[in-house]
Design an enzyme around this catalytic site. Structure first.
Site, PDB file in Angstrom:
ATOM      1  N   HIS A  25       0.899  -1.171   0.089  1.00 52.47           N
ATOM      2  CA  HIS A  25       0.111  -0.050   0.193  1.00 52.47           C
ATOM      3  C   HIS A  25       0.983   1.268  -0.016  1.00 52.47           C
ATOM      4  O   HIS A  25       1.558   1.412   0.996  1.00 52.47           O
ATOM      5  CB  HIS A  25      -0.808   0.112   1.224  1.00 52.47           C
ATOM      6  CG  HIS A  25      -2.101  -1.011   1.069  1.00 52.47           C
ATOM      7  ND1 HIS A  25      -2.629  -1.487   1.911  1.00 52.47           N
ATOM      8  CD2 HIS A  25      -2.480  -1.350  -0.188  1.00 52.47           C
ATOM      9  CE1 HIS A  25      -3.921  -2.214   1.576  1.00 52.47           C
ATOM     10  NE2 HIS A  25      -3.708  -2.442   0.320  1.00 52.47           N
ATOM     11  N   ARG A  39       0.590   4.348   0.167  1.00 54.08           N
ATOM     12  CA  ARG A  39       0.746   5.797   0.932  1.00 54.08           C
ATOM     13  C   ARG A  39       1.283   5.397   2.526  1.00 54.08           C
ATOM     14  O   ARG A  39       1.415   6.224   3.377  1.00 54.08           O
ATOM     15  CB  ARG A  39      -0.545   6.175   1.201  1.00 54.08           C
ATOM     16  CG  ARG A  39      -1.923   5.268   1.625  1.00 54.08           C
ATOM     17  CD  ARG A  39      -2.933   5.898   1.336  1.00 54.08           C
ATOM     18  NE  ARG A  39      -4.315   4.905   1.926  1.00 54.08           N
ATOM     19  CZ  ARG A  39      -5.448   5.107   1.702  1.00 54.08           C
ATOM     20  NH1 ARG A  39      -5.938   6.222   0.907  1.00 54.08           N
ATOM     21  NH2 ARG A  39      -6.361   4.535   2.108  1.00 54.08           N
ATOM     22  N   GLU A  88      -0.268  -3.595  11.351  1.00 50.85           N
ATOM     23  CA  GLU A  88      -0.560  -2.322  11.144  1.00 50.85           C
ATOM     24  C   GLU A  88       0.074  -1.531  12.213  1.00 50.85           C
ATOM     25  O   GLU A  88       0.028  -1.608  13.238  1.00 50.85           O
ATOM     26  CB  GLU A  88      -2.065  -2.059  11.311  1.00 50.85           C
ATOM     27  CG  GLU A  88      -3.102  -3.068  10.243  1.00 50.85           C
ATOM     28  CD  GLU A  88      -3.157  -2.245   8.991  1.00 50.85           C
ATOM     29  OE1 GLU A  88      -2.544  -1.220   8.613  1.00 50.85           O
ATOM     30  OE2 GLU A  88      -3.749  -3.024   8.103  1.00 50.85           O
ATOM     31  N   ARG A 113      -5.614  -7.014  -2.325  1.00 46.39           N
ATOM     32  CA  ARG A 113      -7.189  -7.642  -2.875  1.00 46.39           C
ATOM     33  C   ARG A 113      -6.902  -8.443  -3.988  1.00 46.39           C
ATOM     34  O   ARG A 113      -7.535  -9.108  -4.660  1.00 46.39           O
ATOM     35  CB  ARG A 113      -8.288  -6.486  -3.217  1.00 46.39           C
ATOM     36  CG  ARG A 113      -8.493  -5.727  -2.248  1.00 46.39           C
ATOM     37  CD  ARG A 113      -9.417  -6.255  -0.903  1.00 46.39           C
ATOM     38  NE  ARG A 113      -9.596  -5.271   0.014  1.00 46.39           N
ATOM     39  CZ  ARG A 113      -8.767  -4.981   1.014  1.00 46.39           C
ATOM     40  NH1 ARG A 113      -7.627  -5.501   0.981  1.00 46.39           N
ATOM     41  NH2 ARG A 113      -9.148  -4.040   2.023  1.00 46.39           N
TER      42      ARG A 113
HETATM   43  O1  0X9 Z   1      -7.538  -3.284   4.152  1.00 46.01           O
HETATM   44  C1  0X9 Z   1      -6.409  -3.754   4.023  1.00 46.01           C
HETATM   45  O2  0X9 Z   1      -5.783  -4.148   3.068  1.00 46.01           O
HETATM   46  C2  0X9 Z   1      -5.576  -3.820   5.627  1.00 46.01           C
HETATM   47  N1  0X9 Z   1      -5.677  -2.367   6.102  1.00 46.01           N
HETATM   48  S1  0X9 Z   1      -5.036  -1.069   5.488  1.00 46.01           S
HETATM   49  O3  0X9 Z   1      -5.594  -0.232   6.453  1.00 46.01           O
HETATM   50  N2  0X9 Z   1      -3.331  -1.538   5.602  1.00 46.01           N
HETATM   51  O4  0X9 Z   1      -5.503  -1.179   4.131  1.00 46.01           O
HETATM   52  C3  0X9 Z   1      -6.038  -4.864   6.381  1.00 46.01           C
HETATM   53  C4  0X9 Z   1      -6.073  -6.191   5.885  1.00 46.01           C
HETATM   54  C5  0X9 Z   1      -6.333  -7.135   6.751  1.00 46.01           C
HETATM   55  N3  0X9 Z   1      -6.988  -8.430   6.093  1.00 46.01           N
HETATM   56  C6  0X9 Z   1      -6.568  -9.340   5.852  1.00 46.01           C
HETATM   57  N4  0X9 Z   1      -5.404  -9.596   5.945  1.00 46.01           N
HETATM   58  N5  0X9 Z   1      -7.509 -10.379   5.524  1.00 46.01           N
HETATM   59 ZN    ZN Z   2      -2.297  -1.283   4.026  1.00 50.09          ZN
END
Ligand code: 0X9
Ligand code: ZN
Length: 428
Positions: free
Chosen positions: A181, A183, A386, A256
């Site tokens: 990610h 940012r 995180e 994703r």
């Molecule tokens: O949404 C995300 O991709 C992650 N949070 S972020 O704020 N860094 O974008 C969390 C992903 C957690 N979910 C899984 N690992 N399944």
């Molecule tokens: Zn992230």
């Protein structure tokens, strides 16, 4: 700071961030499950850019465009959801942060400091130079691998660190990546710090005797660079081969794009969305690089960690619906060991880490995330960390640079504890 210094720096930075003019950021604090659920829909309706998802008892931070602000706050008030303005003008806040970052950069240059900074953010070029340099300086331990170029042609680079050139196949492998990610600027330095601790400033030699390491600081170099040059809150890759509309809306959410229940939940089908999953699993060269590392060393990787920000959380599978994996007791044990080790070195102003299942802790479902994919193909211990966010106008993403080294060094303690326990649990 002297007037002319501020004036000079402002002429460099204040022309940036135009796209965030009059945008506002808000903290929102859900007090019940009902409110949490309502917030999900509100954020979608008002096209919020979610910097940190609110969870119960922990406020989140979202960006709202000027034309949506009145409707957004009215809706929160109607639902009785607590909120407060975080920044009344996002552009001005970012300009202020940039002045600090540029001043630090100038100061380091003036002092002749050429090494990778831990008192300021690390730009892509300086990270890549460091990786090449350290591989040249420590050829007996470090191998630089550049398996592919990103969509825009930047090398995606990682280091293999080993006392046996990865030839002792009885050694477990630990794989840590960052920067998927774009940012989340604090993520890559925690990975470069791990390199520093394994190679340059070794205080735990047993970690190299007992394990081989793969460290990939910037999975998504195009996006990362773009956040420094164009759009501070860019999250995705920069590819435009997805769909005809991706010419105006490039990029895929790398987290994703993995082949774990791909595009079933927690994604948006519009290429313009921040959580666009791509045209197919692994449509992105950046995620294919991580996939290939996982498969190449699959029988040896005991621990995979992907670094994100922010929110002080250590998350483990499964992220799609909160069900637990067969080895969830071990996942929780190792996650808690990492959190305890971090807490022992942390500062009182940093929030405590929450350890748990991804879905249950963050409160929203995700499919196609790397942590779930790695676990689904057989890596026993996989985590999304995180990192904490604190200070500066954009706390979280612009963690005050004076905290970077603290975050890196306390996170390293987490890696040490995680590696040791992973070794005890999963190496025969
Ligand atoms: O949404 C995300 O991709 C992650 N949070 S972020 O704020 N860094 O974008 C969390 C992903 C957690 N979910 C899984 N690992 N399944
Ligand atoms: Zn992230």
């Amino acid at each position: 700071m002297k007037f002319w210094t501020v004036f000079f720096l402002c002429t460099i930075v204040c022309a940036k961030h135009e796209q965030y003019m009059r945008w506002r950021s808000y903290y929102i604090s859900p007090n019940s499950q009902d409110q949490l659920r309502a917030i999900g829909a509100i954020l979608q309706d008002f096209e919020a850019d979610v910097l940190s998802r609110p969870i119960l008892k922990r406020e989140g931070l979202v960006l709202i465009k000027p034309e949506q602000q009145d409707g957004f706050t009215k809706m929160l008030e109607e639902k009785g959801i607590e909120y407060r303005i975080h920044s009344a003008d996002v552009k001005t806040a970012l300009d202020k942060d940039d002045i600090l970052i540029q001043a630090k950069k100038k100061e380091n240059l003036a002092r002749g400091k050429k090494e990778l900074p831990y008192d300021n953010y690390q730009e892509l070029e300086i990270i890549n130079t460091y990786l090449v340099d350290i591989a040249n300086r420590y050829p007996d331990k470090v191998t630089l691998v550049s398996p592919a170029n990103s969509f825009e042609g930047h090398p995606i680079q990682y280091l293999k660190i080993s006392t046996t050139n990865f030839n002792d196949t009885s050694k477990p492998v630990i794989f840590i990546d960052g920067g998927i990610h774009a940012r989340e600027w604090i993520a890559p330095p925690t990975v470069t710090w791990a390199i520093h601790k394994l190679v340059e400033n070794v205080t735990e030699p047993e970690l190299l005797d007992d394990f081989d390491w793969i460290l990939l600081p910037v999975v998504n170099p195009d996006g990362y660079k773009y956040t420094f040059t164009n759009a501070r809150f860019w999250r995705k890759t920069r590819s435009i081969n997805q769909d005809p509309s991706s010419i105006t809306c490039p990029g895929v959410d790398g987290n994703r794009n993995y082949d774990f229940l791909w595009n079933t939940v927690g994604t948006d089908n519009s290429p313009c969305a921040d959580t666009y999953a791509g045209s197919e699993p692994f449509s992105e060269v950046e995620t294919r690089v991580v996939r290939d590392i996982l498969h190449e060393h699959l029988n040896r990787i005991t621990l995979y960690i992907t670094m994100h920000s922010y929110g002080s959380m250590i998350l483990y599978p499964w992220g799609n619906n909160g069900t637990l994996s067969n080895n969830s007791v071990d996942l929780h044990r190792v996650g808690s060991a990492m959190a305890d080790a971090i807490h022992a070195k942390s500062l009182s102003e940093f929030p405590e880490y929450v350890v748990g299942n991804s879905f249950l802790v963050i409160g929203y479902a995700t499919a196609g995330a790397s942590e779930d994919y790695a676990h689904s193909i057989g890596v026993p211990l996989t985590y999304t960390i995180e990192l904490p966010g604190l200070g500066m106008s954009f706390e979280g993403f612009n963690l005050d640079p004076s905290y970077i080294e603290q975050v890196c060094s306390e996170t390293w303690e987490g890696f040490v504890a995680g590696a040791k326990l992973a070794g005890e649990l999963y190496v025969k």
